[in-house]
Design a protein around this motif. Structure first.
Motif, PDB file in Angstrom:
ATOM      1  N   SER A 115       0.851  -1.179   0.000  1.00 41.44           N
ATOM      2  CA  SER A 115       0.000   0.000   0.000  1.00 41.44           C
ATOM      3  C   SER A 115       0.893   1.237   0.000  1.00 41.44           C
ATOM      4  O   SER A 115       2.123   1.144   0.001  1.00 41.44           O
ATOM      5  N   SER A 152       0.136  -6.027   1.428  1.00 35.57           N
ATOM      6  CA  SER A 152      -1.312  -6.045   1.215  1.00 35.57           C
ATOM      7  C   SER A 152      -1.738  -7.092   0.204  1.00 35.57           C
ATOM      8  O   SER A 152      -2.664  -6.889  -0.561  1.00 35.57           O
ATOM      9  N   SER A 202      -4.979   1.982   8.938  1.00 34.20           N
ATOM     10  CA  SER A 202      -4.189   1.452   7.839  1.00 34.20           C
ATOM     11  C   SER A 202      -5.089   0.566   6.982  1.00 34.20           C
ATOM     12  O   SER A 202      -6.159   0.126   7.433  1.00 34.20           O
ATOM     13  N   PRO A 203      -4.695   0.267   5.738  1.00 35.53           N
ATOM     14  CA  PRO A 203      -5.517  -0.617   4.905  1.00 35.53           C
ATOM     15  C   PRO A 203      -5.819  -1.952   5.579  1.00 35.53           C
ATOM     16  O   PRO A 203      -6.951  -2.438   5.524  1.00 35.53           O
ATOM     17  N   ARG A 204      -4.840  -2.566   6.210  1.00 36.35           N
ATOM     18  CA  ARG A 204      -5.071  -3.864   6.844  1.00 36.35           C
ATOM     19  C   ARG A 204      -6.008  -3.731   8.048  1.00 36.35           C
ATOM     20  O   ARG A 204      -6.871  -4.569   8.272  1.00 36.35           O
ATOM     21  N   ARG A 207      -8.407  -1.564   8.370  1.00 34.05           N
ATOM     22  CA  ARG A 207      -9.760  -1.415   7.830  1.00 34.05           C
ATOM     23  C   ARG A 207     -10.343  -2.762   7.446  1.00 34.05           C
ATOM     24  O   ARG A 207     -11.516  -3.049   7.711  1.00 34.05           O
ATOM     25  N   GLU A 208      -9.538  -3.581   6.792  1.00 32.61           N
ATOM     26  CA  GLU A 208     -10.030  -4.890   6.379  1.00 32.61           C
ATOM     27  C   GLU A 208     -10.388  -5.752   7.582  1.00 32.61           C
ATOM     28  O   GLU A 208     -11.444  -6.399   7.611  1.00 32.61           O
TER      29      GLU A 208
END
Length: 255
Positions: free
Chosen positions: A173, A179, A195-197, A199-200
Motif C-alpha cells: 500500500s 497487502s 491502515s488498509p489492513r 480497515r479490512e
C-alpha cells in the motif's frame, strides 16, 4: 446469510466448480446472472466467468465499462440499463453495450469492485437481475453489503486457486504495508485514520466473522488479527465489533 454458505465454497479446489457453486448461491438469492471479471493493470489478460456470454459477443470483456468507471473506488454502484441515466459519462458505444446486456437479462445490477485500478490486476463482480429500477432498489440494493462480503470470499478463493502455482509477487500500500489479497470496502470518514489492513480486519469482524475466520481469510495469525483489531479500536475510540458495525452503518445511513 450468503456468507454462511461461503464456507463450503472455500473447500472447492477447482475454479470452474467454484464458479458453478457461486452462481447457484447467487441464484438462490434472486440473481439471474453474474459476471466475475479481472484484468491486468493495462486492461489485458482478462480472467472471466460469466453466466451470460452473449454480453461479450460484440465487445471484449476488457472493454467492459465496469472496469473503466466502477473500479476507481470500493463503492457499490447500481448498474445496467435501468440506471444508465445516472451515468451520463458513458459513450454511445458503451450505452449500446449496456442495453445489449439488459437484453441478456442483466437489466439492473450491482457493480462490486474487488480490486481497484492501480493494482497488478483489478476488477470484481457484476451481479444482475431483470428487475426494474424501483423493484431493484427496494428488494436488492439494501442487501448490497451482504452480497459484497460473499463476493469478497469468492474472490479470495479465485485468487488462491489462480495463483497457488505461481510465485507470489507482494504488493504494498502507499504506506508500504504488505497487502497481498487486501480488500476493504469504502468506509465512513472515521476509518480513514486506519491502515488498509486495519480497515479490512475490522470490516470482516463487524460483518460477524470470527477472529479465526478473519485470520484464515487474510492469511495471517489469530494473534496478528487481535493486534490489528486492538489498534483499530483504539484509533476509532470503540471497544468491540458491535460499535465498529454501528460506525459503518451510521455512515451508510447518513444523507
Amino acid at each position: 446469510m450468503l456468507v454462511n454458505r461461503a464456507a463450503t465454497l472455500e473447500r472447492i479446489d477447482d475454479a470452474d466448480a467454484l464458479w458453478d457453486a457461486t452462481v447457484a448461491t447467487l441464484a438462490s438469492a434472486g440473481f439471474d446472472h453474474a459476471i466475475y471479471l479481472t484484468v491486468s493493470s493495462d486492461f489485458t489478460a482478462p480472467f472471466l466467468r460469466c453466466t451470460a456470454p452473449e454480453v461479450y459477443a460484440q465487445r471484449p470483456p476488457e472493454q467492459d465499462p465496469f472496469l473503466r468507471y466502477v473500479c476507481e473506488s470500493y463503492r457499490i454502484l447500481p448498474l445496467g440499463a435501468e440506471f444508465i441515466d445516472a451515468h451520463p459519462y458513458v459513450t454511445d458505444t458503451e450505452r449500446s453495450f449496456i442495453e445489449s446486456a439488459a437484453e441478456a437479462g442483466m437489466r439492473s445490477c450491482l457493480g462490486i469492485p474487488m480490486r481497484l485500478r492501480g493494482s497488478d490486476r483489478f476488477g470484481g463482480f457484476i451481479v444482475g437481475t431483470g428487475r426494474d429500477k424501483t423493484s431493484f432498489m427496494e428488494k436488492v440494493f439494501p442487501r448490497a453489503e451482504e452480497i459484497r462480503l460473499f463476493c469478497l470470499l469468492v474472490h479470495r478463493r479465485f485468487e488462491e486457486l489462480t495463483t497457488q502455482n505461481a510465485t507470489p509477487v507482494p504488493e504494498t500500500s502507499k504506506n508500504g504495508e504488505f497487502s497481498k489479497f487486501l480488500i476493504a470496502p469504502e468506509l465512513p470518514e472515521p476509518f480513514e485514520m486506519l491502515s488498509p489492513r486495519e480497515r479490512e480486519i475490522v470490516y470482516l469482524l463487524a460483518q460477524g466473522r470470527s477472529r479465526q475466520e478473519t485470520a484464515e481469510l487474510c492469511t495471517i495469525s489469530v494473534h496478528t488479527v487481535s493486534d490489528y483489531a486492538k489498534s483499530a479500536y483504539r484509533k476509532l475510540g470503540v471497544n468491540n465489533r458491535a460499535q465498529v458495525a454501528a460506525l459503518i452503518y451510521q455512515g451508510d445511513a447518513a444523507p
